[in-house]
Motif scaffolding. Structure first.
Motif, PDB file in Angstrom:
ATOM      1  N   UNK A  21       0.819  -1.203   0.000  1.00 52.47           N
ATOM      2  CA  UNK A  21       0.000   0.000   0.000  1.00 52.47           C
ATOM      3  C   UNK A  21       0.855   1.257   0.000  1.00 52.47           C
ATOM      4  N   UNK A  22       0.508   2.247  -0.817  1.00 56.25           N
ATOM      5  CA  UNK A  22       1.206   3.527  -0.758  1.00 56.25           C
ATOM      6  C   UNK A  22       1.153   4.102   0.656  1.00 56.25           C
ATOM      7  N   UNK A  23       2.250   4.754   1.046  1.00 60.07           N
ATOM      8  CA  UNK A  23       2.298   5.329   2.380  1.00 60.07           C
ATOM      9  C   UNK A  23       2.969   4.450   3.411  1.00 60.07           C
ATOM     10  N   UNK A  24       3.323   3.219   3.032  1.00 60.47           N
ATOM     11  CA  UNK A  24       4.043   2.369   3.964  1.00 60.47           C
ATOM     12  C   UNK A  24       5.463   2.913   4.181  1.00 60.47           C
ATOM     13  N   UNK A  25       6.018   2.664   5.348  1.00 63.38           N
ATOM     14  CA  UNK A  25       7.354   3.145   5.661  1.00 63.38           C
ATOM     15  C   UNK A  25       8.413   2.339   4.916  1.00 63.38           C
ATOM     16  N   UNK A  26       9.609   2.907   4.834  1.00 66.70           N
ATOM     17  CA  UNK A  26      10.712   2.189   4.201  1.00 66.70           C
ATOM     18  C   UNK A  26      10.977   0.865   4.909  1.00 66.70           C
ATOM     19  N   UNK A  27      10.813   0.842   6.235  1.00 69.44           N
ATOM     20  CA  UNK A  27      11.031  -0.388   6.999  1.00 69.44           C
ATOM     21  C   UNK A  27      10.000  -1.449   6.628  1.00 69.44           C
ATOM     22  N   UNK A  28       8.730  -1.054   6.503  1.00 70.14           N
ATOM     23  CA  UNK A  28       7.687  -2.004   6.120  1.00 70.14           C
ATOM     24  C   UNK A  28       7.931  -2.550   4.715  1.00 70.14           C
ATOM     25  N   UNK A  29       8.296  -1.679   3.787  1.00 71.12           N
ATOM     26  CA  UNK A  29       8.589  -2.131   2.428  1.00 71.12           C
ATOM     27  C   UNK A  29       9.752  -3.110   2.419  1.00 71.12           C
ATOM     28  N   UNK A  30      10.773  -2.838   3.220  1.00 73.07           N
ATOM     29  CA  UNK A  30      11.935  -3.730   3.284  1.00 73.07           C
ATOM     30  C   UNK A  30      11.545  -5.100   3.820  1.00 73.07           C
ATOM     31  N   UNK A  31      10.714  -5.132   4.861  1.00 73.84           N
ATOM     32  CA  UNK A  31      10.264  -6.409   5.422  1.00 73.84           C
ATOM     33  C   UNK A  31       9.589  -7.248   4.352  1.00 73.84           C
ATOM     34  N   UNK A  32       8.668  -6.633   3.588  1.00 68.15           N
ATOM     35  CA  UNK A  32       7.917  -7.376   2.580  1.00 68.15           C
ATOM     36  C   UNK A  32       8.822  -7.855   1.448  1.00 68.15           C
ATOM     37  N   UNK A  33       9.629  -6.972   0.919  1.00 68.50           N
ATOM     38  CA  UNK A  33      10.499  -7.351  -0.205  1.00 68.50           C
ATOM     39  C   UNK A  33      11.483  -8.437   0.210  1.00 68.50           C
ATOM     40  N   UNK A  34      12.053  -8.314   1.387  1.00 66.95           N
ATOM     41  CA  UNK A  34      13.004  -9.324   1.848  1.00 66.95           C
ATOM     42  C   UNK A  34      12.340 -10.680   2.045  1.00 66.95           C
ATOM     43  N   UNK A  35      11.085 -10.689   2.493  1.00 69.19           N
ATOM     44  CA  UNK A  35      10.400 -11.976   2.652  1.00 69.19           C
ATOM     45  C   UNK A  35      10.126 -12.613   1.291  1.00 69.19           C
ATOM     46  N   UNK A  36       9.753 -11.805   0.304  1.00 71.57           N
ATOM     47  CA  UNK A  36       9.584 -12.340  -1.048  1.00 71.57           C
ATOM     48  C   UNK A  36      10.877 -12.956  -1.540  1.00 71.57           C
TER      49      UNK A  36
END
Length: 303
Positions: free
Chosen positions: A74-89
């Motif tokens: 979702x737009x507006x997520x923090x850089x930390x949240x984006x990193x968590x998701x991408x790293x899990x993928x």
């Protein structure tokens, strides 16, 4: 996908929707019914409660190609949240290709920071228009012998067949100037898939329109998905039977779909045709309806 999972995804996409976002609730509903021709993903990931992101991952059979990923953060997520998701993928699929909106710059930056780059190949444009004044659509009308109407409940077989004829893989290859081998399978669209479409919580029968030819056969169809919260309608999909092509049926049908959507409360409309030059016809149809580009959806890969 069960009902609760679909509802969570629809809510996740709908809460943050803008015309620059890659997924509309209609995309989610269409894909969940597998109307887009996809198979069930090998892996599904979700983040947050309430949901703020999800990914479907299709693993290649040999591992030689990148995994294909449908990714919504979702737009507006923090850089930390984006990193968590991408790293899990990347933990479950080290090499992936995912389509993202160039206008979601924080996601593009997060992917670029992990070695992703824009992939070669097709990309898609998001076209948009407002619905406050539809007077320009009066110019788009059907030729004699054709009429537009809502699909009837007793013509499920015919409704599925018109989709299959419009989106036959051989025809699509010909439109894209790709070689036809003679071994292409038929369209995967089926009665079961259309029943799943009809069963979606965001399906509206008022927005499932067809063009009827003089002989009573169905010559074209268009399905619209209305998101009442954002007041937006998405076209997905639209098609014309080859024997009735180049007569303005799709444009007239979509013009009527816009009028119906406006009467149901929609204030804006979007559609995502190819943006590159390999297949220009759909984009020209929608631009003829006053729709203009507001976003670009491109593939990023780390391969």
């Amino acid at each position: 996908m069960n009902t609760a999972d679909l509802a969570a995804r629809l809510g996740c996409v709908g809460r943050t929707w803008t015309p620059q976002q890659r997924l509309h609730p209609g995309n989610v509903a269409w894909a969940s019914a597998r109307g887009d021709g996809s198979t069930n993903p090998d892996i599904a990931l979700t983040w947050g409660n309430p949901l703020w992101g999800f990914a479907d991952i299709w693993l290649p059979p040999s591992g030689a190609r990148p995994a294909s990923v449908t990714l919504h953060l979702a737009p507006g997520m923090t850089a930390h949240q984006l990193a968590i998701a991408i790293d899990e993928v990347l933990r479950v699929a080290p090499h992936v290709t995912a389509e993202v909106s160039l206008q979601q710059t924080e996601l593009v930056d997060a992917l670029s920071g992990r070695g992703f780059h824009r992939a070669d190949g097709p990309w898609f444009a998001q076209l948009w228009r407002g619905l406050a004044d539809l007077s320009d659509l009066r110019a788009h009308h059907l030729p004699d012998g054709y009429s537009i109407r809502r699909v009837r409940r007793d013509e499920l077989v015919e409704r599925v067949e018109v989709h299959r004829r419009c989106w036959d893989p051989v025809r699509i290859k010909q439109l894209l100037n790709l070689p036809v081998t003679g071994e292409e399978p038929g369209s995967s669209y089926s009665i079961e898939k259309h029943l799943a479409v009809i069963g979606s919580p965001v399906y509206r029968e008022e927005l499932d329109l067809v063009v009827e030819a003089a002989d009573g056969s169905l010559a074209a169809f268009a399905l619209g998905w209305l998101d009442p919260e954002a007041g937006s309608i998405l076209f997905e999909p639209v098609g014309t039977v080859p024997a009735h092509a180049e007569r303005g049926l799709a444009r007239a049908l979509c013009a009527e779909l816009l009028r119906v959507a406006r009467d149901l409360g929609a204030t804006q409309a979007v559609v995502g045709p190819r943006g590159d030059g390999a297949y220009r016809v759909p984009r020209k149809v929608y631009e003829g309806l006053g729709m203009r580009e507001v976003a670009q959806f491109v593939s990023f890969t780390n391969r």
